[in-house]
Design an enzyme around this catalytic site. Sequence first.
Site, PDB file in Angstrom:
ATOM      1  N   TYR A 137       1.841 -49.058  14.045  1.00  0.00           N
ATOM      2  CA  TYR A 137       1.503 -48.328  15.285  1.00  0.00           C
ATOM      3  C   TYR A 137       2.062 -46.915  15.144  1.00  0.00           C
ATOM      4  O   TYR A 137       3.280 -46.723  15.175  1.00  0.00           O
ATOM      5  CB  TYR A 137       2.153 -49.076  16.438  1.00  0.00           C
ATOM      6  CG  TYR A 137       2.045 -48.473  17.819  1.00  0.00           C
ATOM      7  CD1 TYR A 137       0.903 -48.633  18.580  1.00  0.00           C
ATOM      8  CD2 TYR A 137       3.126 -47.787  18.379  1.00  0.00           C
ATOM      9  CE1 TYR A 137       0.826 -48.123  19.863  1.00  0.00           C
ATOM     10  CE2 TYR A 137       3.061 -47.277  19.665  1.00  0.00           C
ATOM     11  CZ  TYR A 137       1.902 -47.448  20.405  1.00  0.00           C
ATOM     12  OH  TYR A 137       1.834 -46.948  21.675  1.00  0.00           O
ATOM     13  N   GLU A 141       6.262 -38.821  16.430  1.00  0.00           N
ATOM     14  CA  GLU A 141       6.248 -37.733  15.441  1.00  0.00           C
ATOM     15  C   GLU A 141       7.638 -37.103  15.389  1.00  0.00           C
ATOM     16  O   GLU A 141       8.446 -37.329  16.297  1.00  0.00           O
ATOM     17  CB  GLU A 141       5.216 -36.678  15.843  1.00  0.00           C
ATOM     18  CG  GLU A 141       3.819 -37.264  15.926  1.00  0.00           C
ATOM     19  CD  GLU A 141       2.747 -36.217  16.181  1.00  0.00           C
ATOM     20  OE1 GLU A 141       3.097 -35.018  16.337  1.00  0.00           O
ATOM     21  OE2 GLU A 141       1.577 -36.607  16.229  1.00  0.00           O
ATOM     22  N   GLU A 383      10.199 -48.380  21.524  1.00  0.00           N
ATOM     23  CA  GLU A 383       9.326 -48.783  22.652  1.00  0.00           C
ATOM     24  C   GLU A 383       9.874 -48.240  23.978  1.00  0.00           C
ATOM     25  O   GLU A 383       9.745 -48.848  25.034  1.00  0.00           O
ATOM     26  CB  GLU A 383       9.204 -50.311  22.657  1.00  0.00           C
ATOM     27  CG  GLU A 383       7.947 -50.925  23.239  1.00  0.00           C
ATOM     28  CD  GLU A 383       6.628 -50.306  22.824  1.00  0.00           C
ATOM     29  OE1 GLU A 383       6.549 -49.683  21.738  1.00  0.00           O
ATOM     30  OE2 GLU A 383       5.669 -50.415  23.595  1.00  0.00           O
ATOM     31  N   GLY A 384      10.489 -47.052  23.897  1.00  0.00           N
ATOM     32  CA  GLY A 384      11.055 -46.394  25.085  1.00  0.00           C
ATOM     33  C   GLY A 384      12.559 -46.607  25.138  1.00  0.00           C
ATOM     34  O   GLY A 384      13.016 -47.741  25.255  1.00  0.00           O
TER      35      GLY A 384
END
Length: 580
Positions: A137, A141, A383-384
């Site tokens: 996934y 960046e 994932e945060g």
Amino acid sequence: MTVTADPRVTPSSAGLDAGSLKIMLQAITDYIRDAIPDARLLQLDHDDECPIDVVRGMCSDELGIQLLFIPEEYGGMGGDTIDVYRVCEQMARCDVGVATSVLATFLGSDPIFVGATPEQKRQWLTEIAERGVLYAYGATEPEAGSDLAALKTTASPVRTGDVVTGYRLSGRKQWISNGGIADKYTILASAPGGPSWFVLDRGTEGFTQNKPEDKHGIRLSNTAALFLDGAIVPPGNLVGGVEGQGLVQAQKVFGYTRLMVAAFGLGGGWSALDRAIAYSTTRIQGGAPLAQKQGYTHKLIVPHAVRLEAARAVIESVAARIDAGEGADGALNTEGAIAKYLATEAGNMAADAAIQAHGGYGYTREYLVEKIKRDVRITTIYEGTSEIMEMTIARDRWQQHLKSGGRYYADAAGRLRGLDTRRPEVGAGIAALACGALAWVLEACRAGRLTRNQHVLLRLGELIAFAEGAGCLANRAATALDGALPEKADHRFDGPAIAAMSRVFARDAAQKVACDGLRLVVGGGGASAGGGSPRESGLELDAILAAQAGLLTDLDRVADALYGRSGPAQPTAHAATGGM
Ligand SMILES: Cc1cc2nc3c(=O)[nH]c(=O)nc-3n(C[C@H](O)[C@H](O)[C@H](O)COP(=O)(O)OP(=O)(O)OC[C@H]3O[C@@H](n4cnc5c(N)ncnc54)[C@H](O)[C@@H]3O)c2cc1C
């Protein structure tokens, strides 16, 4: 474009039956333990090496985990959210790195689930089910992490006349799980119409992967940067066929995907804590096993078990709601964020305490808690991050507070008082005090305009997570005492043990919300909500302090449950709520 319903957040099947889920959980443990016994686990961690054979074996006919994540219409088994959470927890109990590698395929295919056309879904999801294709996934960046909108990777249309014959991808992706080993990649890139997802095959000209990162933990998971130097994909690889849907598609599944990382926090945390529990039964210090030393268990074991089980209560509640169809279009993203925040912070703290619980042995590699601690740490970042979770939670609930004229948590407190009347032993009355205090703190912040301070806003996110966690755990305890926990839910603890945990957690939440909240309000120079002292304006500090009565007995009860000892009888309704 019509965005088709996401089978992961809309109910498409009832998932596995309880018997099949049980078999699958056991098969996962057996497969990973056989393939990577502890000695190999330590060696791979030391060598910073991903066991690709094991990851591929898990995602192919050998074990077939990929089938759980794929709907039946595409050749999978269509596991529901409860199935997937239980499987994620179990994989993470074995190794968070391996679990990450398996989950990466499902994160990678999320944009497809949410946004692809029916034909694209049939092609890409079927090949995951049938051939075990591994995905990565590619969102992050070097300069776009928490703030994905800052992405710089571009997708420029390649035209022949007026016809778009492809997209040229240029840029760089950072920290991509499975980056060096995947067969296919979903890449978020800026097209002329806005951020969009593209499916990119490994081996495409102009697409290369860096060597694996030398990481703090999850060293069994391959993480690599991706370089896109004008790699061309056919126009049919634009997910959904329309540009500009990328960020919306990424947002749509957060409630679901964050739940899975929450399950990793749970699995990692319990894996460490169970090792500490086992160790403390045989380690004799001061003439008796450490398991008999209250100063040890009530600091290093019990609070962590309680926090993990509070997080589980949130996870199971959100999973049930997603499976009931409430999760469409990101409707449960805040709840998913609360689950992730509580579970991953609890998992991280539990693993840290497990090192302490092993003393000097914990600080060495042999007992594995040192590795688990490094591994589980990632769950508060990817994932945060936890801070982004705090912001997500606080922003949404702040709006709810304003929209409801301050009733949002007052109403929640009312519902919990109702539960307290029916089931006085589950700590719902104390959870109601936590929600009442939260309503007071939010209102004081509104009156003092304190959320202009980002620090205040994010700390509110933590308080909200604790108050809602307390409510969920009280409800779970009541359901367990009623004998009504779903068959597929976790059944490790019985109703009385969950009730004791709930009382402990609710006391913690109530005093945290009241004391930390008051500190923020006073520290921010805010006036109290009613203009008088906090007590006069409705902050029930005295009741919250009174509710701490019975804490030590409950800590003893939880310790007894964890060590399988028979403890004191359950409290009466009066004692359960600290005499209120
Ligand atoms: C091992 C590993 C695997 C990963 N796998 C993947 C993957 O498969 N795919 C993928 O796309 N990404 C992946 N990631 C990336 C991961 O999701 C990001 O690292 C994460 O989202 C944080 O982004 P960042 O590293 O740029 O940190 P930043 O966003 O720069 O954050 C740095 C710090 O600042 C805080 N912060 C950020 N913004 C704010 C703000 N507005 N206010 C206050 N505080 C803020 C953060 O909480 C954090 O503490 C992975 C990362 C790692 C380390």
